[in-house]
Design an enzyme around this catalytic site. Structure first.
Site, PDB file in Angstrom:
ATOM      1  N   SER A 371     -47.473 -43.068 -29.889  1.00 26.57           N
ATOM      2  CA  SER A 371     -46.792 -44.264 -29.299  1.00 26.57           C
ATOM      3  C   SER A 371     -47.467 -44.413 -27.900  1.00 26.57           C
ATOM      4  O   SER A 371     -47.840 -43.733 -27.628  1.00 26.57           O
ATOM      5  CB  SER A 371     -45.509 -44.394 -29.405  1.00 26.57           C
ATOM      6  OG  SER A 371     -44.707 -43.292 -28.570  1.00 26.57           O
ATOM      7  N   HIS A 393     -52.000 -42.559 -40.426  1.00 28.03           N
ATOM      8  CA  HIS A 393     -52.885 -43.542 -39.490  1.00 28.03           C
ATOM      9  C   HIS A 393     -52.173 -43.569 -38.323  1.00 28.03           C
ATOM     10  O   HIS A 393     -52.543 -44.185 -37.229  1.00 28.03           O
ATOM     11  CB  HIS A 393     -53.070 -44.669 -40.096  1.00 28.03           C
ATOM     12  CG  HIS A 393     -52.037 -46.052 -39.913  1.00 28.03           C
ATOM     13  ND1 HIS A 393     -50.739 -45.572 -40.329  1.00 28.03           N
ATOM     14  CD2 HIS A 393     -52.129 -47.225 -39.390  1.00 28.03           C
ATOM     15  CE1 HIS A 393     -50.135 -46.745 -39.854  1.00 28.03           C
ATOM     16  NE2 HIS A 393     -50.787 -47.743 -39.496  1.00 28.03           N
ATOM     17  N   ALA A 395     -47.696 -42.793 -36.102  1.00 27.19           N
ATOM     18  CA  ALA A 395     -46.542 -42.096 -36.131  1.00 27.19           C
ATOM     19  C   ALA A 395     -45.801 -42.890 -37.231  1.00 27.19           C
ATOM     20  O   ALA A 395     -44.660 -42.277 -37.770  1.00 27.19           O
ATOM     21  CB  ALA A 395     -45.721 -42.325 -34.695  1.00 27.19           C
ATOM     22  N   GLY A 396     -45.923 -44.284 -37.442  1.00 25.83           N
ATOM     23  CA  GLY A 396     -45.194 -44.968 -38.372  1.00 25.83           C
ATOM     24  C   GLY A 396     -43.867 -45.415 -37.717  1.00 25.83           C
ATOM     25  O   GLY A 396     -43.343 -44.997 -36.865  1.00 25.83           O
TER      26      GLY A 396
END
Length: 473
Positions: A371, A393, A395-396
Protein backbone atom coordinates in the site's frame (compact mmCIF):
# COMPACT_ATOMS: atom_id res chain seq x y z
CA UNK A 1 -60.27 -6.81 -49.16
CA UNK A 2 -58.60 -8.73 -46.33
CA UNK A 3 -54.91 -8.09 -45.81
CA UNK A 4 -52.43 -10.89 -46.49
CA UNK A 5 -49.74 -9.34 -44.28
CA UNK A 6 -48.56 -11.29 -41.23
CA UNK A 7 -48.30 -9.40 -37.93
CA UNK A 8 -45.79 -9.84 -35.15
CA UNK A 9 -48.64 -10.96 -32.88
CA UNK A 10 -49.51 -13.79 -35.28
CA UNK A 11 -45.85 -14.86 -35.39
CA UNK A 12 -45.67 -14.95 -31.60
CA UNK A 13 -48.86 -17.05 -31.55
CA UNK A 14 -47.01 -19.56 -33.76
CA UNK A 15 -44.23 -19.70 -31.17
CA UNK A 16 -41.76 -17.26 -32.73
CA UNK A 17 -39.63 -15.58 -30.02
CA UNK A 18 -39.36 -11.82 -29.51
CA UNK A 19 -36.49 -10.10 -31.29
CA UNK A 20 -34.87 -9.99 -34.71
CA UNK A 21 -36.43 -13.30 -35.79
CA UNK A 22 -39.84 -11.68 -36.17
CA UNK A 23 -38.48 -8.82 -38.26
CA UNK A 24 -36.54 -11.21 -40.50
CA UNK A 25 -39.61 -13.42 -40.99
CA UNK A 26 -41.85 -10.50 -41.98
CA UNK A 27 -39.21 -9.15 -44.38
CA UNK A 28 -38.79 -12.56 -46.08
CA UNK A 29 -42.55 -13.05 -46.45
CA UNK A 30 -43.17 -9.60 -47.90
CA UNK A 31 -40.22 -9.91 -50.25
CA UNK A 32 -40.48 -13.52 -51.43
CA UNK A 33 -44.15 -14.39 -50.87
CA UNK A 34 -45.90 -11.12 -51.59
CA UNK A 35 -49.37 -11.81 -53.00
CA UNK A 36 -49.64 -15.24 -51.40
CA UNK A 37 -52.53 -15.85 -49.03
CA UNK A 38 -52.19 -15.37 -45.30
CA UNK A 39 -53.06 -19.03 -44.81
CA UNK A 40 -50.19 -20.09 -47.09
CA UNK A 41 -47.76 -17.81 -45.27
CA UNK A 42 -48.80 -19.05 -41.84
CA UNK A 43 -48.46 -22.67 -42.95
CA UNK A 44 -44.92 -21.95 -44.20
CA UNK A 45 -43.97 -20.20 -40.96
CA UNK A 46 -45.45 -23.04 -38.91
CA UNK A 47 -43.39 -25.59 -40.82
CA UNK A 48 -40.17 -23.57 -40.37
CA UNK A 49 -40.51 -23.13 -36.61
CA UNK A 50 -41.27 -26.84 -36.11
CA UNK A 51 -38.07 -27.96 -37.89
CA UNK A 52 -35.82 -24.99 -38.77
CA UNK A 53 -32.86 -27.31 -39.48
CA UNK A 54 -34.66 -28.59 -42.61
CA UNK A 55 -34.83 -25.07 -44.07
CA UNK A 56 -31.23 -23.96 -43.57
CA UNK A 57 -30.52 -24.32 -47.32
CA UNK A 58 -33.94 -23.20 -48.57
CA UNK A 59 -33.70 -20.50 -51.25
CA UNK A 60 -36.14 -18.16 -49.49
CA UNK A 61 -36.70 -19.37 -45.95
CA UNK A 62 -33.07 -19.99 -44.90
CA UNK A 63 -32.67 -16.56 -43.14
CA UNK A 64 -35.67 -17.33 -40.92
CA UNK A 65 -34.38 -20.83 -40.13
CA UNK A 66 -30.88 -19.57 -39.27
CA UNK A 67 -32.16 -16.82 -37.00
CA UNK A 68 -34.47 -19.29 -35.26
CA UNK A 69 -31.63 -21.71 -34.55
CA UNK A 70 -29.34 -18.95 -33.30
CA UNK A 71 -32.12 -17.55 -31.11
CA UNK A 72 -32.83 -20.99 -29.67
CA UNK A 73 -29.13 -21.51 -28.93
CA UNK A 74 -28.96 -18.12 -27.24
CA UNK A 75 -31.97 -18.77 -25.06
CA UNK A 76 -30.84 -22.14 -23.78
CA UNK A 77 -29.40 -21.81 -20.30
CA UNK A 78 -26.12 -23.61 -19.74
CA UNK A 79 -26.47 -25.44 -16.45
CA UNK A 80 -23.71 -25.43 -13.86
CA UNK A 81 -22.27 -28.72 -12.67
CA UNK A 82 -23.94 -29.97 -9.49
CA UNK A 83 -20.59 -30.47 -7.75
CA UNK A 84 -17.68 -28.05 -7.86
CA UNK A 85 -14.10 -29.07 -8.56
CA UNK A 86 -11.66 -28.88 -5.65
CA UNK A 87 -9.29 -25.91 -5.54
CA UNK A 88 -6.64 -24.47 -3.24
CA UNK A 89 -7.19 -21.37 -1.11
CA UNK A 90 -4.17 -19.49 0.22
CA UNK A 91 -4.78 -17.44 3.38
CA UNK A 92 -8.44 -18.43 3.68
CA UNK A 93 -8.85 -16.77 7.10
CA UNK A 94 -8.28 -13.34 5.54
CA UNK A 95 -10.65 -13.77 2.58
CA UNK A 96 -14.24 -12.49 2.74
CA UNK A 97 -17.07 -15.05 2.22
CA UNK A 98 -18.29 -13.25 -0.92
CA UNK A 99 -15.03 -13.92 -2.73
CA UNK A 100 -15.02 -17.59 -1.73
CA UNK A 101 -18.64 -17.94 -2.87
CA UNK A 102 -17.75 -16.49 -6.28
CA UNK A 103 -14.89 -18.96 -6.60
CA UNK A 104 -17.18 -21.85 -5.64
CA UNK A 105 -19.52 -20.90 -8.47
CA UNK A 106 -16.66 -20.58 -10.97
CA UNK A 107 -15.51 -24.08 -10.07
CA UNK A 108 -18.91 -25.43 -11.24
CA UNK A 109 -18.64 -24.12 -14.80
CA UNK A 110 -18.73 -26.93 -17.39
CA UNK A 111 -15.54 -25.55 -18.96
CA UNK A 112 -13.57 -25.29 -15.69
CA UNK A 113 -10.55 -27.57 -15.30
CA UNK A 114 -8.81 -26.13 -12.19
CA UNK A 115 -8.69 -23.09 -9.94
CA UNK A 116 -6.98 -21.35 -7.04
CA UNK A 117 -7.67 -18.37 -4.78
CA UNK A 118 -4.86 -16.04 -3.77
CA UNK A 119 -4.43 -14.54 -0.26
CA UNK A 120 -5.28 -10.99 -1.39
CA UNK A 121 -8.66 -12.11 -2.78
CA UNK A 122 -11.82 -10.04 -2.42
CA UNK A 123 -15.21 -9.94 -4.10
CA UNK A 124 -15.51 -8.61 -7.64
CA UNK A 125 -17.76 -9.35 -10.62
CA UNK A 126 -17.85 -12.93 -11.89
CA UNK A 127 -14.47 -14.26 -10.83
CA UNK A 128 -13.26 -12.69 -7.57
CA UNK A 129 -10.23 -10.42 -7.56
CA UNK A 130 -7.38 -12.79 -6.73
CA UNK A 131 -9.09 -15.67 -8.50
CA UNK A 132 -7.22 -17.96 -10.91
CA UNK A 133 -9.26 -20.17 -13.23
CA UNK A 134 -8.15 -22.71 -15.85
CA UNK A 135 -10.69 -23.56 -18.56
CA UNK A 136 -10.89 -25.92 -21.51
CA UNK A 137 -10.67 -24.04 -24.83
CA UNK A 138 -12.76 -21.14 -23.50
CA UNK A 139 -11.99 -17.57 -22.50
CA UNK A 140 -14.13 -15.65 -20.01
CA UNK A 141 -13.87 -11.86 -20.58
CA UNK A 142 -14.97 -11.03 -17.02
CA UNK A 143 -12.45 -13.50 -15.60
CA UNK A 144 -9.76 -11.45 -17.33
CA UNK A 145 -11.27 -8.22 -16.04
CA UNK A 146 -12.34 -4.85 -17.39
CA UNK A 147 -8.84 -3.38 -17.25
CA UNK A 148 -7.20 -5.90 -19.58
CA UNK A 149 -3.45 -6.22 -19.08
CA UNK A 150 -3.38 -4.17 -15.87
CA UNK A 151 0.22 -4.58 -14.79
CA UNK A 152 3.17 -3.57 -12.64
CA UNK A 153 6.48 -2.19 -13.88
CA UNK A 154 9.57 -1.25 -11.87
CA UNK A 155 12.89 0.33 -12.82
CA UNK A 156 15.94 0.71 -10.56
CA UNK A 157 18.67 3.35 -10.94
CA UNK A 158 22.30 3.59 -9.88
CA UNK A 159 21.42 6.43 -7.54
CA UNK A 160 21.52 6.34 -3.73
CA UNK A 161 18.10 6.70 -2.03
CA UNK A 162 19.31 9.86 -0.21
CA UNK A 163 18.55 11.52 -3.55
CA UNK A 164 14.86 11.23 -2.65
CA UNK A 165 15.09 13.38 0.48
CA UNK A 166 17.47 15.87 -1.10
CA UNK A 167 15.38 16.38 -4.24
CA UNK A 168 11.77 15.75 -3.21
CA UNK A 169 10.38 18.91 -4.86
CA UNK A 170 12.26 18.19 -8.07
CA UNK A 171 10.98 14.60 -8.12
CA UNK A 172 7.39 15.72 -7.50
CA UNK A 173 7.66 18.06 -10.48
CA UNK A 174 9.05 15.18 -12.58
CA UNK A 175 5.96 13.13 -11.74
CA UNK A 176 3.58 15.98 -12.56
CA UNK A 177 5.34 16.76 -15.86
CA UNK A 178 5.84 13.17 -17.03
CA UNK A 179 2.71 11.31 -15.92
CA UNK A 180 -0.95 11.77 -16.79
CA UNK A 181 -3.94 10.16 -15.10
CA UNK A 182 -7.64 9.66 -15.73
CA UNK A 183 -8.99 11.94 -18.45
CA UNK A 184 -5.76 13.89 -18.74
CA UNK A 185 -3.50 12.96 -21.68
CA UNK A 186 -0.28 14.24 -23.23
CA UNK A 187 -0.66 17.01 -25.80
CA UNK A 188 1.95 15.27 -27.95
CA UNK A 189 1.77 11.52 -27.28
CA UNK A 190 4.81 9.43 -28.10
CA UNK A 191 4.42 7.00 -30.99
CA UNK A 192 4.77 3.25 -30.51
CA UNK A 193 4.84 0.22 -32.80
CA UNK A 194 1.86 -1.34 -30.99
CA UNK A 195 -0.34 1.29 -32.66
CA UNK A 196 0.61 -0.08 -36.09
CA UNK A 197 -0.70 -3.58 -35.39
CA UNK A 198 -2.97 -5.09 -38.06
CA UNK A 199 -5.56 -5.90 -35.40
CA UNK A 200 -6.71 -2.27 -35.51
CA UNK A 201 -7.77 -2.81 -39.14
CA UNK A 202 -8.94 -6.42 -38.93
CA UNK A 203 -11.21 -6.40 -35.85
CA UNK A 204 -14.30 -4.19 -36.12
CA UNK A 205 -14.43 -3.03 -32.48
CA UNK A 206 -10.77 -1.93 -32.69
CA UNK A 207 -11.23 0.26 -35.76
CA UNK A 208 -13.05 2.89 -33.73
CA UNK A 209 -10.61 2.68 -30.81
CA UNK A 210 -7.28 3.40 -32.51
CA UNK A 211 -7.48 7.19 -32.23
CA UNK A 212 -8.33 6.95 -28.54
CA UNK A 213 -5.51 4.47 -27.98
CA UNK A 214 -3.09 6.90 -29.62
CA UNK A 215 -4.29 9.85 -27.52
CA UNK A 216 -4.03 7.90 -24.22
CA UNK A 217 -0.75 6.07 -24.77
CA UNK A 218 1.78 6.66 -22.02
CA UNK A 219 -0.89 7.69 -19.50
CA UNK A 220 -2.43 5.95 -16.49
CA UNK A 221 -5.98 5.29 -15.34
CA UNK A 222 -7.74 6.43 -12.17
CA UNK A 223 -8.64 4.42 -9.08
CA UNK A 224 -5.68 2.52 -7.63
CA UNK A 225 -3.29 3.26 -10.49
CA UNK A 226 -0.10 5.10 -9.58
CA UNK A 227 3.46 6.09 -10.44
CA UNK A 228 5.86 6.28 -7.49
CA UNK A 229 9.41 7.20 -6.63
CA UNK A 230 10.74 5.08 -3.80
CA UNK A 231 13.53 2.93 -2.41
CA UNK A 232 14.25 -0.29 -4.23
CA UNK A 233 16.21 -2.77 -2.17
CA UNK A 234 17.84 -5.90 -3.59
CA UNK A 235 18.02 -8.46 -0.78
CA UNK A 236 19.00 -11.62 -2.69
CA UNK A 237 22.54 -11.60 -4.05
CA UNK A 238 21.58 -14.34 -6.51
CA UNK A 239 19.37 -12.07 -8.62
CA UNK A 240 18.81 -12.13 -12.39
CA UNK A 241 20.27 -8.63 -12.91
CA UNK A 242 23.53 -9.38 -11.07
CA UNK A 243 23.00 -6.29 -8.93
CA UNK A 244 24.79 -5.97 -5.58
CA UNK A 245 22.48 -6.17 -2.58
CA UNK A 246 21.57 -2.76 -1.24
CA UNK A 247 19.28 0.21 -1.73
CA UNK A 248 18.63 2.16 -4.93
CA UNK A 249 16.38 4.91 -6.27
CA UNK A 250 13.47 3.19 -8.01
CA UNK A 251 10.25 3.91 -9.91
CA UNK A 252 7.14 1.72 -9.67
CA UNK A 253 4.05 2.08 -11.88
CA UNK A 254 0.64 0.39 -11.86
CA UNK A 255 -1.87 0.83 -14.69
CA UNK A 256 -3.57 -1.00 -17.53
CA UNK A 257 -4.86 -0.65 -21.09
CA UNK A 258 -6.96 2.49 -20.57
CA UNK A 259 -10.03 3.05 -22.78
CA UNK A 260 -8.83 0.49 -25.31
CA UNK A 261 -9.03 -2.42 -22.86
CA UNK A 262 -12.20 -1.19 -21.17
CA UNK A 263 -14.11 -1.02 -24.47
CA UNK A 264 -12.83 -4.43 -25.59
CA UNK A 265 -13.94 -5.89 -22.25
CA UNK A 266 -17.41 -4.33 -22.43
CA UNK A 267 -18.00 -5.41 -26.05
CA UNK A 268 -16.95 -9.04 -25.66
CA UNK A 269 -18.48 -9.48 -22.21
CA UNK A 270 -21.87 -8.50 -23.65
CA UNK A 271 -21.27 -10.82 -26.60
CA UNK A 272 -20.37 -13.70 -24.28
CA UNK A 273 -23.41 -13.09 -22.06
CA UNK A 274 -25.69 -13.01 -25.12
CA UNK A 275 -24.30 -16.24 -26.56
CA UNK A 276 -23.61 -18.18 -23.37
CA UNK A 277 -26.66 -17.95 -21.13
CA UNK A 278 -25.78 -18.99 -17.60
CA UNK A 279 -27.89 -18.99 -14.42
CA UNK A 280 -28.09 -15.49 -12.94
CA UNK A 281 -25.68 -16.35 -10.13
CA UNK A 282 -22.98 -17.11 -12.75
CA UNK A 283 -23.95 -14.79 -15.61
CA UNK A 284 -20.73 -12.75 -15.45
CA UNK A 285 -18.74 -15.93 -16.08
CA UNK A 286 -20.07 -16.32 -19.64
CA UNK A 287 -17.38 -17.57 -22.01
CA UNK A 288 -16.41 -17.53 -25.67
CA UNK A 289 -15.06 -20.70 -27.26
CA UNK A 290 -11.60 -20.34 -28.74
CA UNK A 291 -12.81 -22.37 -31.71
CA UNK A 292 -15.33 -19.61 -32.57
CA UNK A 293 -14.83 -16.40 -34.52
CA UNK A 294 -15.85 -14.28 -31.51
CA UNK A 295 -13.50 -16.13 -29.18
CA UNK A 296 -10.56 -15.77 -31.56
CA UNK A 297 -11.34 -12.07 -32.00
CA UNK A 298 -11.43 -11.49 -28.26
CA UNK A 299 -8.19 -13.40 -27.76
CA UNK A 300 -6.40 -11.26 -30.35
CA UNK A 301 -7.92 -8.03 -29.00
CA UNK A 302 -7.00 -9.02 -25.42
CA UNK A 303 -3.38 -9.63 -26.42
CA UNK A 304 -3.27 -6.29 -28.23
CA UNK A 305 -4.60 -4.56 -25.10
CA UNK A 306 -1.96 -6.32 -22.99
CA UNK A 307 0.84 -5.18 -25.28
CA UNK A 308 -0.63 -1.67 -25.28
CA UNK A 309 -0.62 -1.63 -21.47
CA UNK A 310 3.04 -2.65 -21.50
CA UNK A 311 3.82 0.10 -24.00
CA UNK A 312 2.16 2.67 -21.72
CA UNK A 313 4.38 1.60 -18.81
CA UNK A 314 7.53 1.65 -20.92
CA UNK A 315 6.75 5.20 -22.04
CA UNK A 316 6.16 6.29 -18.43
CA UNK A 317 9.53 4.89 -17.41
CA UNK A 318 11.26 6.26 -20.52
CA UNK A 319 9.99 9.77 -19.76
CA UNK A 320 11.11 9.59 -16.13
CA UNK A 321 14.49 8.08 -17.04
CA UNK A 322 15.09 10.97 -19.44
CA UNK A 323 14.06 13.45 -16.74
CA UNK A 324 16.35 11.83 -14.16
CA UNK A 325 19.14 11.65 -16.72
CA UNK A 326 19.99 8.01 -16.00
CA UNK A 327 19.36 4.69 -17.72
CA UNK A 328 17.84 2.05 -15.44
CA UNK A 329 19.96 -0.82 -14.16
CA UNK A 330 16.99 -3.19 -14.38
CA UNK A 331 13.30 -3.45 -15.25
CA UNK A 332 10.81 -6.03 -14.00
CA UNK A 333 7.13 -6.15 -15.02
CA UNK A 334 4.09 -8.41 -15.13
CA UNK A 335 0.40 -8.48 -16.09
CA UNK A 336 -2.19 -9.38 -13.47
CA UNK A 337 -5.48 -9.13 -15.44
CA UNK A 338 -5.02 -11.50 -18.36
CA UNK A 339 -5.43 -15.00 -19.77
CA UNK A 340 -2.66 -17.30 -20.97
CA UNK A 341 -2.44 -20.61 -22.84
CA UNK A 342 -0.55 -22.94 -20.49
CA UNK A 343 -0.14 -26.65 -19.79
CA UNK A 344 -1.82 -28.24 -16.79
CA UNK A 345 -0.37 -30.98 -14.58
CA UNK A 346 -1.33 -33.54 -17.23
CA UNK A 347 0.32 -31.55 -20.06
CA UNK A 348 -3.05 -30.58 -21.54
CA UNK A 349 -3.45 -27.02 -22.84
CA UNK A 350 -5.73 -24.88 -20.68
CA UNK A 351 -6.64 -21.21 -20.63
CA UNK A 352 -5.46 -19.74 -17.33
CA UNK A 353 -7.28 -16.58 -16.27
CA UNK A 354 -5.56 -14.46 -13.61
CA UNK A 355 -7.92 -11.74 -12.45
CA UNK A 356 -5.80 -9.84 -9.99
CA UNK A 357 -3.12 -12.51 -9.70
CA UNK A 358 0.58 -12.49 -10.56
CA UNK A 359 2.10 -15.13 -12.87
CA UNK A 360 4.46 -17.22 -10.73
CA UNK A 361 5.70 -19.99 -12.99
CA UNK A 362 9.12 -21.38 -12.16
CA UNK A 363 11.65 -18.57 -12.61
CA UNK A 364 9.03 -15.99 -13.65
CA UNK A 365 9.70 -12.53 -12.20
CA UNK A 366 7.09 -10.09 -10.94
CA UNK A 367 6.11 -7.32 -8.54
CA UNK A 368 3.58 -7.62 -5.71
CA UNK A 369 2.83 -4.11 -4.36
CA UNK A 370 1.70 -3.31 -0.83
CA UNK A 371 0.00 0.00 0.00
CA UNK A 372 1.12 3.63 0.20
CA UNK A 373 2.78 3.02 3.55
CA UNK A 374 3.95 -0.58 3.15
CA UNK A 375 6.51 -2.15 0.81
CA UNK A 376 5.99 -4.09 -2.37
CA UNK A 377 8.00 -7.21 -3.17
CA UNK A 378 10.13 -8.24 -6.14
CA UNK A 379 9.45 -11.95 -6.56
CA UNK A 380 10.52 -15.02 -8.52
CA UNK A 381 7.89 -17.70 -9.07
CA UNK A 382 8.39 -21.25 -7.79
CA UNK A 383 6.01 -22.85 -10.29
CA UNK A 384 3.63 -24.50 -7.82
CA UNK A 385 1.04 -26.49 -9.77
CA UNK A 386 -1.59 -26.27 -7.00
CA UNK A 387 -1.63 -22.47 -7.30
CA UNK A 388 -1.77 -22.71 -11.11
CA UNK A 389 1.67 -21.03 -11.15
CA UNK A 390 0.21 -17.90 -9.56
CA UNK A 391 0.60 -15.54 -6.59
CA UNK A 392 -1.24 -12.52 -5.22
CA UNK A 393 -1.24 -9.26 -7.20
CA UNK A 394 -1.03 -7.04 -4.13
CA UNK A 395 -2.22 -6.71 -0.56
CA UNK A 396 -5.93 -6.85 -1.41
CA UNK A 397 -8.72 -4.66 -0.05
CA UNK A 398 -10.37 -5.06 3.36
CA UNK A 399 -12.61 -2.03 2.87
CA UNK A 400 -14.80 -1.16 -0.12
CA UNK A 401 -14.40 2.19 -1.82
CA UNK A 402 -17.78 3.30 -0.55
CA UNK A 403 -17.05 2.30 3.04
CA UNK A 404 -13.67 4.05 2.92
CA UNK A 405 -15.28 7.32 1.85
CA UNK A 406 -17.94 6.98 4.54
CA UNK A 407 -15.64 6.08 7.45
CA UNK A 408 -12.24 7.70 6.85
CA UNK A 409 -11.37 11.39 7.16
CA UNK A 410 -8.81 13.40 5.24
CA UNK A 411 -7.10 14.53 8.46
CA UNK A 412 -6.84 10.95 9.74
CA UNK A 413 -5.25 9.74 6.50
CA UNK A 414 -2.93 12.76 6.29
CA UNK A 415 -1.61 12.04 9.79
CA UNK A 416 -1.03 8.40 8.88
CA UNK A 417 0.93 9.37 5.74
CA UNK A 418 2.98 12.02 7.55
CA UNK A 419 4.02 9.52 10.22
CA UNK A 420 5.17 7.15 7.45
CA UNK A 421 7.07 9.91 5.60
CA UNK A 422 4.99 9.55 2.44
CA UNK A 423 4.06 12.37 0.06
CA UNK A 424 1.02 11.89 -2.18
CA UNK A 425 -0.08 13.86 -5.23
CA UNK A 426 -3.69 13.03 -6.07
CA UNK A 427 -5.71 10.04 -4.81
CA UNK A 428 -8.90 9.78 -2.78
CA UNK A 429 -9.89 8.34 0.58
CA UNK A 430 -10.82 5.08 -1.18
CA UNK A 431 -7.10 4.43 -1.76
CA UNK A 432 -5.90 5.25 1.76
CA UNK A 433 -3.40 2.75 3.23
CA UNK A 434 -5.90 1.42 5.78
CA UNK A 435 -8.25 0.04 3.12
CA UNK A 436 -5.69 -2.67 2.32
CA UNK A 437 -4.71 -5.93 4.02
CA UNK A 438 -1.41 -6.32 5.84
CA UNK A 439 1.04 -7.12 3.02
CA UNK A 440 3.34 -9.04 5.39
CA UNK A 441 0.51 -11.43 6.28
CA UNK A 442 -0.39 -11.82 2.60
CA UNK A 443 3.23 -12.65 1.73
CA UNK A 444 3.42 -15.13 4.64
CA UNK A 445 0.60 -17.12 3.00
CA UNK A 446 2.51 -17.54 -0.25
CA UNK A 447 6.03 -18.61 0.73
CA UNK A 448 5.43 -21.79 -1.30
CA UNK A 449 4.50 -19.73 -4.35
CA UNK A 450 7.34 -17.19 -4.68
CA UNK A 451 10.85 -16.34 -3.52
CA UNK A 452 11.47 -12.70 -2.53
CA UNK A 453 14.40 -11.01 -4.29
CA UNK A 454 13.86 -7.51 -2.96
CA UNK A 455 11.43 -4.79 -1.95
CA UNK A 456 10.11 -1.42 -3.05
CA UNK A 457 9.18 1.17 -0.41
CA UNK A 458 7.10 4.15 -1.68
CA UNK A 459 8.17 7.71 -0.89
CA UNK A 460 6.56 10.09 -3.44
CA UNK A 461 3.31 8.90 -5.01
CA UNK A 462 1.24 10.31 -7.84
CA UNK A 463 -2.29 9.11 -8.54
CA UNK A 464 -5.36 10.51 -10.31
CA UNK A 465 -5.95 14.17 -9.42
CA UNK A 466 -3.49 16.81 -8.25
CA UNK A 467 -4.89 17.35 -4.77
CA UNK A 468 -4.13 14.85 -2.04
CA UNK A 469 -7.28 13.03 -0.97
CA UNK A 470 -9.51 15.56 -2.69
CA UNK A 471 -11.94 14.79 -5.48
CA UNK A 472 -10.51 12.36 -8.00
CA UNK A 473 -10.42 13.78 -11.52
Amino acid sequence: MATTKISGKELRQLGYPEGKVIGIAIKVLEGKYKGKSKKHKLELLGSVIKAPEYYLKHDSLAPIAKSLIIKTEHNETVELNKNRLDYHIYGAEGIEPGAINQMEIAMKLPVTKAGALMPDAHQGYGLPIGGVLATDNAVIPYAVGVDIGCRMCMTVYDIHPEFLEQNSEKLKKMLIDNTKFGNEVFKRPMDHEVLERNDFNEINILKSLKDRAYSQIGSSGGGNHFVEFGVGEITDADNEWQLPTGKYLAVLSHSGSRGLGANIARHYTKLAMDKCRLPKVAQHLAWLGLDTEDGIEYWNAMNLAGDYASACHHQIHDRLSASIGEKPLMMVENHHNFAWKELDRFDNEVIVHRKGATPAGKGVLGIIPGSMTSPGFIVRGKGLVDSLNSASHGAGRVMSRRKAKETLSKNEVDRHLKQAGIEVIGSGLDEAPMVYKNIYQVMAHQTKLVDVLGTFTPRIIRMCGDKRFGEVD
